[in-house]
Design a protein around this motif. Sequence first.
Motif, mmCIF file in Angstrom:
data_model
loop_
_atom_site.group_PDB
_atom_site.id
_atom_site.type_symbol
_atom_site.label_atom_id
_atom_site.label_comp_id
_atom_site.label_asym_id
_atom_site.label_seq_id
_atom_site.Cartn_x
_atom_site.Cartn_y
_atom_site.Cartn_z
ATOM 1 N N GLY A 128 0.818 -1.206 0.000
ATOM 2 C CA GLY A 128 0.000 0.000 0.000
ATOM 3 C C GLY A 128 0.853 1.257 0.000
ATOM 4 N N TYR A 129 1.929 1.248 0.782
ATOM 5 C CA TYR A 129 2.809 2.415 0.847
ATOM 6 C C TYR A 129 3.521 2.638 -0.490
ATOM 7 C CZ TYR A 129 6.404 5.640 2.447
ATOM 8 O OH TYR A 129 7.221 6.740 2.594
ATOM 9 N N ILE A 130 3.985 1.553 -1.107
ATOM 10 C CA ILE A 130 4.649 1.678 -2.409
ATOM 11 C C ILE A 130 3.697 2.284 -3.432
ATOM 12 C CG2 ILE A 130 5.653 0.407 -4.346
ATOM 13 C CD1 ILE A 130 6.744 -1.607 -2.305
ATOM 14 N N GLY A 131 2.469 1.774 -3.473
ATOM 15 C CA GLY A 131 1.510 2.270 -4.445
ATOM 16 C C GLY A 131 1.047 3.686 -4.197
ATOM 17 N N ALA A 135 5.487 4.597 -5.852
ATOM 18 C CA ALA A 135 5.210 4.357 -7.279
ATOM 19 C C ALA A 135 3.730 4.579 -7.581
ATOM 20 C CB ALA A 135 5.624 2.933 -7.660
ATOM 21 N N PRO A 136 3.250 5.823 -7.469
ATOM 22 C CA PRO A 136 1.828 6.100 -7.687
ATOM 23 C C PRO A 136 1.347 5.774 -9.095
ATOM 24 C CG PRO A 136 3.096 8.146 -7.557
ATOM 25 C CD PRO A 136 4.005 7.050 -7.128
ATOM 26 N N ASP A 137 2.265 5.745 -10.079
ATOM 27 C CA ASP A 137 1.868 5.387 -11.443
ATOM 28 C C ASP A 137 1.443 3.920 -11.536
ATOM 29 O OD1 ASP A 137 2.416 7.941 -12.285
ATOM 30 O OD2 ASP A 137 4.439 7.467 -13.010
ATOM 31 N N GLY A 143 -2.013 -1.802 -5.246
ATOM 32 C CA GLY A 143 -3.268 -1.913 -4.523
ATOM 33 C C GLY A 143 -3.817 -3.326 -4.595
ATOM 34 N N PHE A 144 -3.635 -3.979 -5.750
ATOM 35 C CA PHE A 144 -4.070 -5.368 -5.894
ATOM 36 C C PHE A 144 -3.284 -6.283 -4.953
ATOM 37 C CE2 PHE A 144 -3.235 -9.534 -7.805
ATOM 38 C CZ PHE A 144 -4.533 -10.032 -7.899
ATOM 39 N N VAL A 145 -1.959 -6.072 -4.891
ATOM 40 C CA VAL A 145 -1.119 -6.880 -3.998
ATOM 41 C C VAL A 145 -1.541 -6.673 -2.549
ATOM 42 C CG1 VAL A 145 1.227 -7.251 -3.152
ATOM 43 C CG2 VAL A 145 0.836 -6.822 -5.590
ATOM 44 N N SER A 146 -1.738 -5.409 -2.168
ATOM 45 C CA SER A 146 -2.161 -5.097 -0.810
ATOM 46 C C SER A 146 -3.525 -5.715 -0.507
ATOM 47 C CB SER A 146 -2.223 -3.577 -0.624
ATOM 48 O OG SER A 146 -2.627 -3.247 0.678
ATOM 49 N N THR A 199 -5.417 7.595 -4.869
ATOM 50 C CA THR A 199 -4.564 7.203 -5.988
ATOM 51 C C THR A 199 -5.406 7.125 -7.254
ATOM 52 O OG1 THR A 199 -4.915 4.822 -5.559
ATOM 53 C CG2 THR A 199 -3.027 5.883 -4.471
ATOM 54 N N THR A 200 -4.752 6.876 -8.372
ATOM 55 C CA THR A 200 -5.461 6.741 -9.649
ATOM 56 C C THR A 200 -5.257 5.345 -10.215
ATOM 57 O OG1 THR A 200 -3.530 7.636 -10.829
ATOM 58 C CG2 THR A 200 -5.258 9.184 -10.198
ATOM 59 N N GLY A 201 -6.284 4.822 -10.857
ATOM 60 C CA GLY A 201 -6.220 3.494 -11.454
ATOM 61 C C GLY A 201 -7.521 3.194 -12.166
#
Length: 246
Positions: A128-131, A135-137, A143-146, A199-201
């Motif tokens: 979650g922190y990475i995303g 690495a917000p892109d 988010g899927f991994v989290s 975030t965006t996705g």
Amino acid sequence: MTNFMFISGLATKMLPTDYVGFTFFVGSMAMMAAAAFFFLSLSQFDKKWRTSVLVSGLITFIAAVHYFYMRDYWETFGESPTFFRYIDWVLTVPLMALEFYLILKVAGAKQSLLWKMILYSVVMLVAGYIGEVIAPDSAAFWGFVSGAAYFLIVYEIWLGEAAKLAVAAGGEIQKAHNILCWFILVGWAIYPIGYMMGTTGWYSSFMPEGNIDVVYNIGDAINKIGFGLVIYTLAVKSSQDYIPKV
């Protein structure tokens, strides 16, 4: 009369409409009060339950310290204190996972369950922190991994080894376990929602953007303090015949 708050020696005005700042204040004090309550109640419990209540105190104390920092950060910069929030979570969420193991030890829970729960919680938070920050892109992927790690926790406590141990223990332990399960399923659901809002996705088309620090703050207080109160109630009911040493 104007209210002021001192930060690093400077007085800054808190607006009456600053609900984020208000909930940071309430959250920090509520967490600290809960920690004091849990710590001061330790002597009334049978020894086998003291660790569980102590961990509840540690969870709320750690959260209180971080909330003081987050409150000051918000008042100074007017930005969401994401960094401090994740530090809080990476310490307190594994401790909440530890609570499941501690109450299920009487039913034969092994340390493998503990490490599995801690691993899932750490993966959930780090991803979650990475995303969200690093690495917000690639926020949708992380988010899927989290989310996958979160659902592994949900599976473990509702249908997996932890659920079976709770059934085997029965009585008050099973009741407490079931309540904690609802905290995980319902109470923790606010966090992936907050992640998607920040975030965006692929979810951006139906998930509105916005600052949900107010909801995070209220959710943290309910989840962490509520978690501890469930443990406290279990300890009280299981220690009714215990006579504290004077």
